[in-house]
Design an enzyme around this catalytic site. Sequence first.
Site, PDB file in Angstrom:
ATOM      1  N   TRP A 153       0.755  -1.157  -0.024  1.00 34.00           N
ATOM      2  CA  TRP A 153      -0.035   0.019   0.012  1.00 34.00           C
ATOM      3  C   TRP A 153       0.854   1.224  -0.010  1.00 34.00           C
ATOM      4  O   TRP A 153       0.435   2.381  -0.134  1.00 34.00           O
ATOM      5  CB  TRP A 153      -0.805   0.197   1.145  1.00 34.00           C
ATOM      6  N   GLU A 178       0.056  -2.607  13.026  1.00 35.54           N
ATOM      7  CA  GLU A 178       0.445  -4.034  13.213  1.00 35.54           C
ATOM      8  C   GLU A 178       0.671  -4.607  14.404  1.00 35.54           C
ATOM      9  O   GLU A 178       1.157  -5.526  14.353  1.00 35.54           O
ATOM     10  CB  GLU A 178       1.494  -4.159  12.114  1.00 35.54           C
ATOM     11  N   LYS A 232       1.386   1.168  16.399  1.00 37.96           N
ATOM     12  CA  LYS A 232       2.558   0.978  15.904  1.00 37.96           C
ATOM     13  C   LYS A 232       2.734   2.170  14.839  1.00 37.96           C
ATOM     14  O   LYS A 232       3.612   2.711  14.801  1.00 37.96           O
ATOM     15  CB  LYS A 232       2.730  -0.396  14.884  1.00 37.96           C
ATOM     16  N   GLN A 233       1.553   2.832  14.220  1.00 38.40           N
ATOM     17  CA  GLN A 233       1.744   3.737  13.261  1.00 38.40           C
ATOM     18  C   GLN A 233       0.390   4.674  12.940  1.00 38.40           C
ATOM     19  O   GLN A 233      -0.615   4.141  13.647  1.00 38.40           O
ATOM     20  CB  GLN A 233       2.473   3.044  12.021  1.00 38.40           C
TER      21      GLN A 233
END
Length: 687
Positions: free
Chosen positions: A296, A426, A494-495
């Site tokens: 992605w 994730e 995580k992000q």
Amino acid sequence: MAEGDAAVFTATALPTDPRLLPTLTNAYLGTRVFRDILHVSGVYSGAAGDTHRADVPSPINVRMVVPGMDNPAETFALNTRTGTFSHTIQSAGYVATQHLYAHHSLVHLMAFSVTIRRLDCSTQPVTVQLQTPFVPQSQDLDLIPGPDFQGAHYIYGQTLVPEVEGGPRPTVHMLWTPVPPSLTLGGEEQERSWEFLTAVAESEEEAKQSYSEGLSLMAAGSLHRSHTRAWAALCRGCSVELDGPLALQQALHGCLYYLLSAIPPQGSPGFLFHGISPGGLSNGTRGEDYWGHIFWDQDTWMFPNILLFYPKAARAILGYRIRTLEGAMHNAQERGYKGAKFPWESAATGREVCPEEIYGEQEIHITGDVLMAFEQYYHTTQDQKLFQEDGGWELVEAVAQYWCSRMVWSEDEQLYHIRGVMPPDEYHCQVDNSAYTNAVAQRSLNFAAELARDLLLLVPEEWEDCASKLKVPFDAERKYHPEYDGYSPGEPVKQADVVLLGFPLMHPMSAEVRRNDLEVYEPVTDLAGPAMTWSMFAVGWLELKEVQRAQSQLHKCFSNITEPFKVWVENSDGSGAVNFLTGMGGFLQAILFGYTGFRIKRSGFHFNPTFPHDITKMKVSGVSYLGNKLDFTITTEEIRMEVTETSQDPPASPLEAVLESGQCFPLQEGQSVSFPMEPGWIQKSPT
């Protein structure tokens, strides 16, 4: 070379970590400076999860050395204006310069030159040694020597292992100018240059044709000039200039250099593009940069910047997804679903090549991310041919079918659920109703229905039913979006995940909810997470006109930019992918969509600028919208815009700018329009 030029990165020594050397790539070939291998677009070797970019030995890995000089005065420079890397050795009596580049318009060519020039009146010969570890062997190709051609050596060979059993094994053909152990400037000569050419293609004919073309340009003395002209034309068509801090200007030049190196060539509509991996073509050997697979990262993080300036290049990227649709349909079928499930990691076929099953199985938002790129392209260009004749509609329809088949009806909530997924964050897996996944699925279905109506096709009731009744988790008490069912505020992330609902998804929400999402997730997002995260927090705060908070987020990106060549690393500790185009793409979006407030919507091209205090002026040139090219000059007081070009085929739509206050300005080619700073949008003129 201008002193202090923000577009030229100069050093007296190379970084100790060779991964941080600059990349030399075009749409077809990629290497790092002084690296022993190069890669060819779309040429992978290895089965399934082991498939990786096939290593091809690089004839341009050549370095100048001067015998007997203990501490030569050396400089290394990456000039992002000319797309050229140079190495210079200077002594009292002469200067030797090597230029290396991947030719921007003749994408089958890479080249280097060495020039020795006297600085004094001596008549002694000057010798420079050329060191190269080149060996015509590869762990991924069965290479065979062929007969010399026009003074070039020739090897060719097939990749060893196909991605799927019985699948294609591409052949690589390479011709290169033999490199002597040394070069000598004769006693009577003041200056002399030598040029060395490498041509790579998947057929003997194309390799030979490209090599011959390079030779004739060399004979005319215009090989390097033809490259720098093509590169300069590309850069002219998409410039971002800021009156602001030098570090920011350098970061922008670096990001644009590395990202533009990776895009499909201009004026080559038949060129088959094979996608952009997180570290680009220069990386992706086994064990590096996710083996050169496409994620992605391409569609969500890099694509919007490319689309803004170069819709034709953006179309070629979409072409890669259309060509791999069959593999995506296979992925869905294999798991018992309808339509197409795009792979978390894609290579040559579109089948899942992620080595770890959990990501391929659960990180399904990728399918919506792919369609989001198609939607942005459609709203920017209104190009119906892509969908009607070139396979785009089949892809849109297959994605809609996949989402409908992937949902289950919840009797309790009277809503559709998407269960057992991994969100962009994730650190969590096997969750139900990931806010981002469900929002992007809803967007896929809404776009599929909208496009069907535009193309005068029947809209399946199921698409509209699933879109309107799909759960996107929302906590009405706290007025924020939980990341998934059962998420508790404070859990580490995580992000960037939920913050992506605001941008790029533009999911409907109030400013209060947008703020709450940023407030909840900013403190719990891992500082060691991937580079693109902070750009999206910055865009969110800019939307809310919280300039200082935006700047503190954007500032975090700088710890991912390495010196001296501004190569990005995925994680601030230096781990992960290098030449991390994903992080660069996020950073560019923070500037190109954050500071300007540009938003691509069905209704028009929106703008709503917000500047930090250390920027007084910004000029964005070459923005594409409905066949027009526009330049924007934005200061703290006013916005100025001008249509600089209009396409003839198909004819561009005439445009007008509309301000929130209701004022309307026709935009005519060559006429500049300005108004005090105010939000608004550009739309088709009703006339």
